[in-house]
Design an enzyme around this catalytic site. Sequence first.
Site, PDB file in Angstrom:
ATOM      1  N   CYS A   1       7.981 -14.084   1.815  1.00 32.57           N
ATOM      2  CA  CYS A   1       8.207 -12.847   2.766  1.00 32.57           C
ATOM      3  C   CYS A   1       9.070 -13.448   3.616  1.00 32.57           C
ATOM      4  O   CYS A   1       8.868 -14.656   4.148  1.00 32.57           O
ATOM      5  CB  CYS A   1       6.704 -12.685   3.141  1.00 32.57           C
ATOM      6  SG  CYS A   1       6.718 -11.646   4.737  1.00 32.57           S
TER       7      CYS A   1
ATOM      8  N   SER B   1      -2.897  -6.746   0.208  1.00 31.20           N
ATOM      9  CA  SER B   1      -1.806  -7.330  -0.670  1.00 31.20           C
ATOM     10  C   SER B   1      -2.446  -8.644  -1.473  1.00 31.20           C
ATOM     11  O   SER B   1      -2.734  -9.644  -1.034  1.00 31.20           O
ATOM     12  CB  SER B   1      -0.440  -7.903   0.217  1.00 31.20           C
ATOM     13  OG  SER B   1      -0.095  -6.772   1.011  1.00 31.20           O
ATOM     14  N   LEU B   2      -2.513  -8.147  -2.923  1.00 31.53           N
ATOM     15  CA  LEU B   2      -3.134  -9.078  -3.686  1.00 31.53           C
ATOM     16  C   LEU B   2      -2.301 -10.273  -4.413  1.00 31.53           C
ATOM     17  O   LEU B   2      -2.490 -11.415  -4.232  1.00 31.53           O
ATOM     18  CB  LEU B   2      -4.061  -8.467  -4.746  1.00 31.53           C
ATOM     19  CG  LEU B   2      -5.185  -9.361  -5.544  1.00 31.53           C
ATOM     20  CD1 LEU B   2      -6.211  -9.682  -4.503  1.00 31.53           C
ATOM     21  CD2 LEU B   2      -5.758  -8.472  -6.640  1.00 31.53           C
TER      22      LEU B   2
ATOM     23  N   SER C   1      -3.024  -2.545   6.092  1.00 35.02           N
ATOM     24  CA  SER C   1      -2.620  -3.424   4.588  1.00 35.02           C
ATOM     25  C   SER C   1      -2.787  -4.767   5.296  1.00 35.02           C
ATOM     26  O   SER C   1      -1.974  -5.420   6.039  1.00 35.02           O
ATOM     27  CB  SER C   1      -1.229  -3.029   4.268  1.00 35.02           C
ATOM     28  OG  SER C   1      -0.929  -4.029   3.240  1.00 35.02           O
TER      29      SER C   1
ATOM     30  N   CYS D   1       6.164   2.645   8.844  1.00 34.14           N
ATOM     31  CA  CYS D   1       5.673   1.319   8.322  1.00 34.14           C
ATOM     32  C   CYS D   1       5.879   0.454   9.911  1.00 34.14           C
ATOM     33  O   CYS D   1       7.025   0.252  10.193  1.00 34.14           O
ATOM     34  CB  CYS D   1       6.531   0.658   7.346  1.00 34.14           C
ATOM     35  SG  CYS D   1       6.059  -1.114   7.008  1.00 34.14           S
TER      36      CYS D   1
ATOM     37  N   CYS E   1       4.631 -13.717  12.015  1.00 34.37           N
ATOM     38  CA  CYS E   1       3.484 -13.665  11.433  1.00 34.37           C
ATOM     39  C   CYS E   1       2.496 -14.984  11.364  1.00 34.37           C
ATOM     40  O   CYS E   1       3.185 -16.104  11.351  1.00 34.37           O
ATOM     41  CB  CYS E   1       3.627 -13.202  10.016  1.00 34.37           C
ATOM     42  SG  CYS E   1       2.301 -13.167   9.021  1.00 34.37           S
TER      43      CYS E   1
ATOM     44  N   CYS F   1       3.194 -16.477   3.437  1.00 29.85           N
ATOM     45  CA  CYS F   1       3.381 -16.077   2.242  1.00 29.85           C
ATOM     46  C   CYS F   1       4.754 -16.542   1.854  1.00 29.85           C
ATOM     47  O   CYS F   1       5.927 -16.382   2.653  1.00 29.85           O
ATOM     48  CB  CYS F   1       3.327 -14.337   2.136  1.00 29.85           C
ATOM     49  SG  CYS F   1       1.702 -13.987   2.739  1.00 29.85           S
TER      50      CYS F   1
ATOM     51  N   CYS G   1       9.749  -3.676   1.802  1.00 28.78           N
ATOM     52  CA  CYS G   1       8.714  -4.589   1.864  1.00 28.78           C
ATOM     53  C   CYS G   1       9.231  -6.254   1.824  1.00 28.78           C
ATOM     54  O   CYS G   1       9.668  -6.419   1.007  1.00 28.78           O
ATOM     55  CB  CYS G   1       7.668  -4.569   0.760  1.00 28.78           C
ATOM     56  SG  CYS G   1       6.282  -3.278   1.102  1.00 28.78           S
TER      57      CYS G   1
ATOM     58  N   ASN H   1      11.938  -7.268  -3.390  1.00 29.35           N
ATOM     59  CA  ASN H   1      13.276  -7.157  -2.720  1.00 29.35           C
ATOM     60  C   ASN H   1      13.493  -8.830  -2.540  1.00 29.35           C
ATOM     61  O   ASN H   1      13.062  -9.262  -1.654  1.00 29.35           O
ATOM     62  CB  ASN H   1      13.435  -6.602  -1.589  1.00 29.35           C
ATOM     63  CG  ASN H   1      12.927  -5.201  -1.852  1.00 29.35           C
ATOM     64  OD1 ASN H   1      13.686  -4.376  -2.399  1.00 29.35           O
ATOM     65  ND2 ASN H   1      11.700  -4.894  -1.481  1.00 29.35           N
TER      66      ASN H   1
ATOM     67  N   GLU I   1      10.480  -5.047  14.275  1.00 34.54           N
ATOM     68  CA  GLU I   1      11.119  -3.998  13.190  1.00 34.54           C
ATOM     69  C   GLU I   1      10.263  -2.891  12.745  1.00 34.54           C
ATOM     70  O   GLU I   1       9.012  -3.416  12.581  1.00 34.54           O
ATOM     71  CB  GLU I   1      11.795  -4.696  12.090  1.00 34.54           C
ATOM     72  CG  GLU I   1      13.111  -5.380  12.714  1.00 34.54           C
ATOM     73  CD  GLU I   1      13.851  -6.116  11.469  1.00 34.54           C
ATOM     74  OE1 GLU I   1      15.083  -6.261  11.685  1.00 34.54           O
ATOM     75  OE2 GLU I   1      13.351  -6.331  10.260  1.00 34.54           O
TER      76      GLU I   1
HETATM   77  S1  SF4 Z   1       3.505 -10.673   3.503  1.00 37.94           S
HETATM   78 FE1  SF4 Z   1       2.597 -10.123   5.387  1.00 37.94          FE
HETATM   79  S2  SF4 Z   1       0.938 -11.343   5.653  1.00 37.94           S
HETATM   80 FE2  SF4 Z   1       2.308 -12.573   4.370  1.00 37.94          FE
HETATM   81  S3  SF4 Z   1       3.709 -13.624   5.767  1.00 37.94           S
HETATM   82 FE3  SF4 Z   1       4.653 -11.737   5.428  1.00 37.94          FE
HETATM   83  S4  SF4 Z   1       4.085 -10.392   7.064  1.00 37.94           S
HETATM   84 FE4  SF4 Z   1       2.591 -12.245   7.105  1.00 37.94          FE
END
Ligand code: SF4
Length: 348
Positions: free
Chosen positions: A123, A222-223, A199, A109, A116, A120, A341, A298, A96
């Site tokens: 996510c 992305s901290l 990023s 974006c 991935c 995370c 995001c 979100n 996407e």
């Molecule tokens: S936030 Fe980014 S790095 Fe982390 S799992 Fe999702 S897509 Fe991957």
Amino acid sequence: MEEKTSKKDIRALTLEQLRDFFVKSGDKAFRGNQVYEWLWQKSAHTFEVMTNISKETRDLLNANFVINHIKVDLMQRSSDGTIKNAVRLHDDLVVESVLIPTKTRTTACVSSQVGCSLDCKFCATARLKRMRNLNPDEIYDQVVAIDNESRLYFDRPLSNIVFMGMGEPLMNYKNVLKAIEKITSPEGLGMSPKRITVSTSGVPRMIKKMADEGVKFNLAVSLHSAIDEIRTSIMPFNAQMNLADLREALQYWYGKTKNRITYEYVVWKGINDAQKDADALVQFCRFAPSKVNLIEYNPIDDGEFQQANDKAIEMYVTTLERRGITVTVRRSRGKDIDAACGQLANKS
Ligand code: SF4
């Protein structure tokens, strides 16, 4: 579904390789430049549209190569103008990408991997296992598709690109770099690298490599927490690539590039919404000019992570500003179409 073929993807060839191909076929090297321009500047989907090239040459190309162009399977428009594309790749996998319009700019974006490599917890993409890296042309095509949509719906070309879609761009570094070369080159879209932001969730070894290679695009990290224990609980790879390593790599980056570092940061209820969390963030990023984007979260369906309340966001803003760190609160866009995001997960 398209017929699968063993012919080579012509866009995997460099300009030099394409020129060589024509010389070996008894033609002029210059023919390679013409075809290259069709492939990258004009985004040709077929050889037939290459009208300044003879039929014989087009047949030769058809016999040897394919153009593995992406297809936008589904385009969804949010009530706030955000557009999400579901992009089908030549092997039927889907990623996407998102167009985010504001009054003055249009930002793309884009995704860099199918799924991935990282995990995370907050996510949606992490729930799809990493299936493969995107090729440079698949990344480039997402940008071209959004540029076309920007011209069509907003009457202006694409102005900015962020590599913040599906995937960790530094885990597909070579192809991301090649795509950026095309996006910025005069034979491609001719965009300034200053308008591109990569990023990353923070891969120290790769951040140092980028610094050594003198890349000209911007870096965002992305901290989400500057305390190891908390960061590892939400971004488990932090156990191997911890904050000390990340900070050292960022110091190295800043030493070489003198470019301000942007931190992406979500504040979650009960996870990182205390004063000590904001203080740790200040300590982490004060070594170099920094900007912090506090991003609205979100929720993805399980409700484990919830956006912190306004008081917590205000506390972060005050703490950062008091220490001279630029901070922006980013409201989320495209929520109604799962384009925000952390929401990209091929649900449509
Ligand atoms: S936030 Fe980014 S790095 Fe982390 S799992 Fe999702 S897509 Fe991957």
